[in-house]
Structure formats: structure tokens, C-alpha cells
Scaffold this motif. Sequence first.
Motif, mmCIF file in Angstrom:
data_model
loop_
_atom_site.group_PDB
_atom_site.id
_atom_site.type_symbol
_atom_site.label_atom_id
_atom_site.label_comp_id
_atom_site.label_asym_id
_atom_site.label_seq_id
_atom_site.Cartn_x
_atom_site.Cartn_y
_atom_site.Cartn_z
ATOM 1 N N GLU A 68 0.816 -1.216 0.000
ATOM 2 C CA GLU A 68 0.000 0.000 0.000
ATOM 3 C C GLU A 68 0.848 1.263 0.000
ATOM 4 N N LEU A 69 2.023 1.203 0.627
ATOM 5 C CA LEU A 69 2.879 2.386 0.627
ATOM 6 C C LEU A 69 3.577 2.561 -0.719
ATOM 7 N N SER A 70 3.847 1.458 -1.395
ATOM 8 C CA SER A 70 4.376 1.559 -2.754
ATOM 9 C C SER A 70 3.352 2.184 -3.684
ATOM 10 N N LEU A 71 2.069 1.927 -3.441
ATOM 11 C CA LEU A 71 1.004 2.558 -4.223
ATOM 12 C C LEU A 71 1.031 4.074 -4.053
ATOM 13 N N LEU A 72 1.344 4.538 -2.854
ATOM 14 C CA LEU A 72 1.348 5.974 -2.566
ATOM 15 C C LEU A 72 2.683 6.640 -2.866
ATOM 16 N N ARG A 73 3.696 5.854 -3.164
ATOM 17 C CA ARG A 73 5.046 6.402 -3.344
ATOM 18 C C ARG A 73 5.103 7.523 -4.380
ATOM 19 N N PRO A 74 4.532 7.378 -5.594
ATOM 20 C CA PRO A 74 4.647 8.488 -6.564
ATOM 21 C C PRO A 74 4.021 9.785 -6.064
ATOM 22 N N ALA A 75 2.883 9.694 -5.385
ATOM 23 C CA ALA A 75 2.231 10.913 -4.890
ATOM 24 C C ALA A 75 3.060 11.562 -3.791
ATOM 25 N N LEU A 76 3.592 10.764 -2.891
ATOM 26 C CA LEU A 76 4.423 11.328 -1.826
ATOM 27 C C LEU A 76 5.686 11.953 -2.395
ATOM 28 N N ARG A 77 6.222 11.346 -3.435
ATOM 29 C CA ARG A 77 7.406 11.919 -4.066
ATOM 30 C C ARG A 77 7.075 13.264 -4.703
ATOM 31 N N GLY A 189 -0.242 -8.230 -9.722
ATOM 32 C CA GLY A 189 -0.077 -6.905 -9.137
ATOM 33 C C GLY A 189 -1.050 -6.651 -8.004
ATOM 34 N N LEU A 190 -1.244 -5.384 -7.707
ATOM 35 C CA LEU A 190 -2.131 -4.964 -6.627
ATOM 36 C C LEU A 190 -3.516 -4.687 -7.200
ATOM 37 N N ALA A 191 -4.525 -5.362 -6.645
ATOM 38 C CA ALA A 191 -5.908 -5.179 -7.109
ATOM 39 C C ALA A 191 -6.581 -4.096 -6.292
ATOM 40 N N LEU A 192 -7.146 -3.100 -6.978
ATOM 41 C CA LEU A 192 -7.856 -2.002 -6.337
ATOM 42 C C LEU A 192 -9.343 -2.127 -6.644
ATOM 43 N N HIS A 193 -10.136 -2.402 -5.624
ATOM 44 C CA HIS A 193 -11.588 -2.421 -5.758
ATOM 45 C C HIS A 193 -12.098 -1.058 -5.258
ATOM 46 N N ILE A 194 -12.576 -0.227 -6.169
ATOM 47 C CA ILE A 194 -13.079 1.084 -5.766
ATOM 48 C C ILE A 194 -14.479 0.893 -5.194
ATOM 49 N N VAL A 195 -14.553 0.906 -3.868
ATOM 50 C CA VAL A 195 -15.796 0.648 -3.153
ATOM 51 C C VAL A 195 -16.723 1.852 -3.223
ATOM 52 N N LYS A 196 -16.151 3.046 -3.189
ATOM 53 C CA LYS A 196 -16.950 4.269 -3.173
ATOM 54 C C LYS A 196 -16.171 5.377 -3.855
ATOM 55 N N ARG A 197 -16.857 6.094 -4.709
ATOM 56 C CA ARG A 197 -16.324 7.291 -5.351
ATOM 57 C C ARG A 197 -17.505 8.114 -5.820
ATOM 58 N N ARG A 198 -17.268 9.335 -6.223
ATOM 59 C CA ARG A 198 -18.329 10.151 -6.797
ATOM 60 C C ARG A 198 -18.426 9.818 -8.289
ATOM 61 N N GLY A 199 -19.080 8.716 -8.552
ATOM 62 C CA GLY A 199 -19.198 8.234 -9.917
ATOM 63 C C GLY A 199 -19.854 6.878 -9.925
ATOM 64 N N PRO A 200 -20.103 6.321 -11.098
ATOM 65 C CA PRO A 200 -20.756 5.018 -11.187
ATOM 66 C C PRO A 200 -19.861 3.917 -10.636
ATOM 67 N N ILE A 207 -6.088 -3.575 -11.731
ATOM 68 C CA ILE A 207 -4.834 -4.227 -11.351
ATOM 69 C C ILE A 207 -3.684 -3.302 -11.734
ATOM 70 N N LEU A 208 -2.882 -2.919 -10.751
ATOM 71 C CA LEU A 208 -1.749 -2.031 -10.998
ATOM 72 C C LEU A 208 -0.433 -2.759 -10.761
ATOM 73 N N PRO A 209 0.566 -2.495 -11.595
ATOM 74 C CA PRO A 209 1.881 -3.131 -11.418
ATOM 75 C C PRO A 209 2.714 -2.411 -10.358
ATOM 76 N N VAL A 210 2.231 -2.452 -9.131
ATOM 77 C CA VAL A 210 2.937 -1.784 -8.034
ATOM 78 C C VAL A 210 4.172 -2.594 -7.663
ATOM 79 N N GLU A 211 5.274 -1.903 -7.474
ATOM 80 C CA GLU A 211 6.523 -2.587 -7.128
ATOM 81 C C GLU A 211 6.406 -3.244 -5.759
ATOM 82 N N ARG A 212 6.886 -4.482 -5.687
ATOM 83 C CA ARG A 212 6.875 -5.218 -4.427
ATOM 84 C C ARG A 212 8.163 -6.005 -4.320
#
Length: 250
Positions: A68-77, A189-200, A207-212
Motif C-alpha cells: 500500500e505504501l508503494s502505491l502511494l510512493r509516486p504521490a508522496l514523491r 499486481g495490486l488489485a484495487l476495488h473502488i468501493v466508493k467514489r463520486r461516480g458510477p 490491477i496495478l503493477p505496483v513494485e513489491r
Amino acid sequence: MSAAPFPLSALLQRADLWRGDALGCAEQAGLASGFASLDALLPGGGWPRGALTELLLPQAGLGGGLGELSLLRPALRALDAEAGWVLLVSPPWLPHAPAWQGLGPGLSRLIVVEAARDDAAWACEQLLASGAVAALLAWLPESDARALRRLQLAMAGQQALAFVFRPDRFVDSASPAPLRISLAAEATGLALHIVKRRGPPLAAPLILPVERPINWTRLAARQTPSPLQTVAQGVATGVPLAGVKNGARV
């Protein structure tokens, strides 16, 4: 004399109305996640500013082993060019310094807050009130919707990013966070299930190729790692959270 009816077509052109079958508009532009396919699914085109993002993890993932922190790495950078502190509140492990040093804002802007379970959400609220936060990462496994609502209110009008990590057993529970994503390991990779967003709703996970440090096939198949395994993997590979818990080295 009755007023003339307002045509529906004119209402649909209003910018302050959101159609449920379309991606909602954010009050301010998001910060690019570093993954174009994810940004295309998020209102604002990236991680929301001034609002909570709730990341729902398997229990094992709460120990930092899912990526999960690798997922956030680009934004934190990307926050390297912005002012403010990066706060870790009640992380399961203390930061692995070499990994955080190259993350973006670096150690000079990193604050780790150790708070008791019942005080962690309150600590987040007080820190956000300072107005000096660039990003908040908080592990709140027991906080309820009321505590999260207070944090959402504290984020109003801010530019900061705020990520709250909670167990995925809360996936069907009510939450004030406008963006909720459940994370899971898949073979590719890392599977992201978007449970809630302002959209359909989305029919399938992203599936994202997050480094692990561990092959995704092995991570998806293995059982919950022991604390010693988690620490050894983090120290050897530079996972941002690894090595020390509650002041004691494992």
C-alpha cells in the motif's frame, strides 16, 4: 400565475449538478497518483486533496506487507515541491529510514506520531488543525464512522492528502470518506476495488503493477506472515515501514 417549467436539458448543463452515471467533479484538482489508469477513474484526476481517502486492507496488509505504501510512493514523491509535513500516525512499524529518505519529502519532513488506539483519530484531527500538513497517513483499525466524519470535516478547505488505513472487514460499513478503495494481492499486481467514489460503480477491480519486494504470485498465495518475516523483508528490500514496533526491535 404559475412559473414556466425549467427545462430538464438546461438543468443537466449546470456544473453544480452531478449525474449518477458520470464521474463526479472534485472541488479542487487531485494530485496525480503516478498511475494513469487509476487517475482516469478518480474524480479530480488523482488522489483527492482536502478529503479523506480510505484504504481497506486485509489484516496482514495492516502490517505494511501488501504494497500500500508503494502505491502511494509516486504521490508522496510529488510532494517534494510543496511545503508541509508528512505525518505517520500509529503506524504498525516505525519507518525504515533509508527507504523514506528517497521517497520524496524525506526524513527532514517526516513526523511519526505514536498514539493509543483511542487517541489516534483525535491526534489526526489536532494535527490537521495546524494547517501545516502536506500528507497524513493514519492507521485507524478501530475508529468508527463518527471519528472519520470529524477527520473529514477537519480536512475541509485544506490542500493536504489524507489516507486512512482500516481493515477490509469495514468494506460494507458506512463511511464519510468520499473515496474508499479495497486492496488485495493478485498474481499480476495490486488489485484495487473502488468501493466508493463520486461516480458510477466499477464492475471489475483495477490491477496495478505496483513494485513489491516479493513476487505477486507468492504474495497472493501465502498466508499471513509472521512479524519476523515482515521485518526481514522490509529491512532487506527497503519497504518504508519495517524493523521496529512500539520501540522494540524484533
